[in-house]
Scaffold this active site. Structure first.
Site, PDB file in Angstrom:
ATOM      1  N   CYS A 281       0.823  -1.202   0.000  1.00  0.00           N
ATOM      2  CA  CYS A 281       0.000   0.000   0.000  1.00  0.00           C
ATOM      3  C   CYS A 281       0.867   1.266   0.000  1.00  0.00           C
ATOM      4  CB  CYS A 281      -0.983  -0.037   1.169  1.00  0.00           C
ATOM      5  SG  CYS A 281      -2.338   1.150   1.021  1.00  0.00           S
ATOM      6  N   HIS A 365      -3.889  -5.239  -0.267  1.00  0.00           N
ATOM      7  CA  HIS A 365      -3.570  -5.707   1.082  1.00  0.00           C
ATOM      8  C   HIS A 365      -3.608  -7.235   1.129  1.00  0.00           C
ATOM      9  CE1 HIS A 365      -3.785  -1.992   3.720  1.00  0.00           C
ATOM     10  NE2 HIS A 365      -4.065  -1.540   2.519  1.00  0.00           N
ATOM     11  N   GLU A 367      -2.771  -9.228   3.372  1.00  0.00           N
ATOM     12  CA  GLU A 367      -3.161  -9.782   4.682  1.00  0.00           C
ATOM     13  C   GLU A 367      -4.670  -9.857   4.826  1.00  0.00           C
ATOM     14  OE1 GLU A 367      -4.014  -5.591   5.216  1.00  0.00           O
ATOM     15  OE2 GLU A 367      -2.357  -6.652   4.234  1.00  0.00           O
TER      16      GLU A 367
END
Length: 388
Positions: A281, A365, A367
């Site tokens: 990001c 992202h 995760e």
């Protein structure tokens, strides 16, 4: 504004979203009373509103949730990405109902109030989303008063007078102020967050905290790395003193060009060591600037948990979680860098890597939290590179 139908306050309205151009969206207030000014953006995720509200990348922003049933599973102490919420407030289509999950500690409305965050329900969130898609993300004020008394002109003037996100370095405001270690792994039903339990000779990653999410740290641990977190302003010498095997550049809010004033020189010195680097990001954008690329403000940004991203190496499509309002201009990448991922929504750059060393980054992202887990492999790729 007297001739604008949106200026006529409906009976019972205790909340309002006031845009800089004078447009008003009325509703029922929720959470804390008060007002906050920031950029109004929309998020399309169907789950994970707590993770969204506590993501430091949302500092300076008001979230317009497109999914109508926000708050229906309540709130708890586990589904958070930082110690407190960073989004200024949220706009919702339906009233917040009572919790329907066994994991809930309290209603979402009470959670918002406890953290001083403002909500407005009963709003036509689709109309807001269409407006943002057409005209871009506006400056706005979100306000809640139980008595329903608002100085509308003052709210509009406040929105119009706000500087906007361009040129703002918000990473310093959300970053840690000291160095600390993290050893917690992913969550498991009935057991909570599991300890990392890593050997002393496990690869050591230094993560630069520009607004880091806990889920990122957990994935690094789960992939087999020992993790030390340093402030956004950590110098190259301070990082090297920790003897890291690799450097991780985290997500975060604000304009990457502003954060890059102090972050980019550190990243450039790290790249000279040829040690592995991984960015997500804002970290992706800062790596781009460090190698000579440019970043630009997007019209509406990407925010949600259902964004298709294509791997250019094999054509594989990943469904990803995203939250960003700036992007790296792919046309400005240097000769020793190549694009690795692109958005299938608008073809913007979603990943890059250097061709002469193990240094790579993604705009999305991996995760998740909330979102799909298609991109977990990136953490393993990074940590396996450290082991090699």
């Amino acid at each position: 504004m007297a001739d604008d139908p949106s200026a006529r306050q409906p009976s019972g309205a205790t909340g309002v979203v006031a845009l800089a151009d004078g447009t008003l969206f009325w509703g029922r207030g929720a959470g804390a009373e008060g007002e906050a000014v920031g950029e109004l953006c929309f998020n399309t995720a169907m789950t994970g509103y707590q993770e969204v509200m506590t993501d430091p990348s949302y500092a300076g922003q008001i979230i317009n949730f497109t999914f109508p049933h926000i708050g229906n599973v309540g709130a708890n102490a586990e589904d958070i990405e930082a110690i407190n919420p960073y989004a200024l407030g949220c706009v919702m289509a339906e009233p917040i109902t009572g919790p329907s999950s066994f994991r809930a500690d309290k209603p979402f409305d009470l959670w918002l109030a406890d953290w001083g965050r403002i909500g407005v329900t009963g709003v036509d969130t689709r109309a807001i989303t269409r407006r943002i898609r057409k005209l871009g993300a506006p400056n706005a004020v979100i306000a809640h008063r139980k008595d329903g008394v608002f100085d509308v002109d003052a709210l509009v003037a406040k929105a119009a007078g706000w500087s906007g996100l361009e040129g703002l370095d918000l990473a310093k405001e959300v970053s840690s102020t000291q160095t600390w270690t993290w050893d917690e792994g992913p969550w498991k039903l009935g057991e909570g967050y599991l300890p990392g339990d890593l050997p002393a000779d496990a690869p050591h990653v230094v993560a630069v905290d520009y607004g880091i999410k806990r889920a990122i740290l957990r994935q690094l641990v789960d992939a087999g790395a020992r993790v030390t977190v340093v402030p956004a302003t950590a110098t190259f010498d301070e990082i090297m003193a920790l003897n890291p095997d690799g450097l991780f550049l985290s997500n975060g809010p604000g304009d990457p060009a502003a954060t890059g004033i102090y972050a980019v020189p550190t990243i450039q010195k790290w790249l000279e060591t040829k040690k592995p680097l991984f960015g997500i990001c804002l970290g992706h954008q800062l790596l781009g600037i460090a190698i000579g690329a440019k970043t630009v403000k997007m019209h509406q940004g990407h925010r949600g948990a259902n964004h298709p991203v294509k791997q250019l190496s094999d054509g594989k499509v990943e469904i990803t979680s995203m939250n960003h309002g700036f992007t790296v201009d792919a046309d400005t990448l240097p000769a020793n860098a190549r694009a690795t991922h692109v958005s299938l929504f608008d073809q913007t750059l979603c990943g890059l890597e250097l061709t002469d060393q193990l240094a790579f980054s993604v705009q999305h992202h991996p995760e998740a939290s909330p979102g799909p887990q298609d991109s977990y492999y990136l953490f393993r790729r990074f940590v396996d590179g450290l082991k090699a």
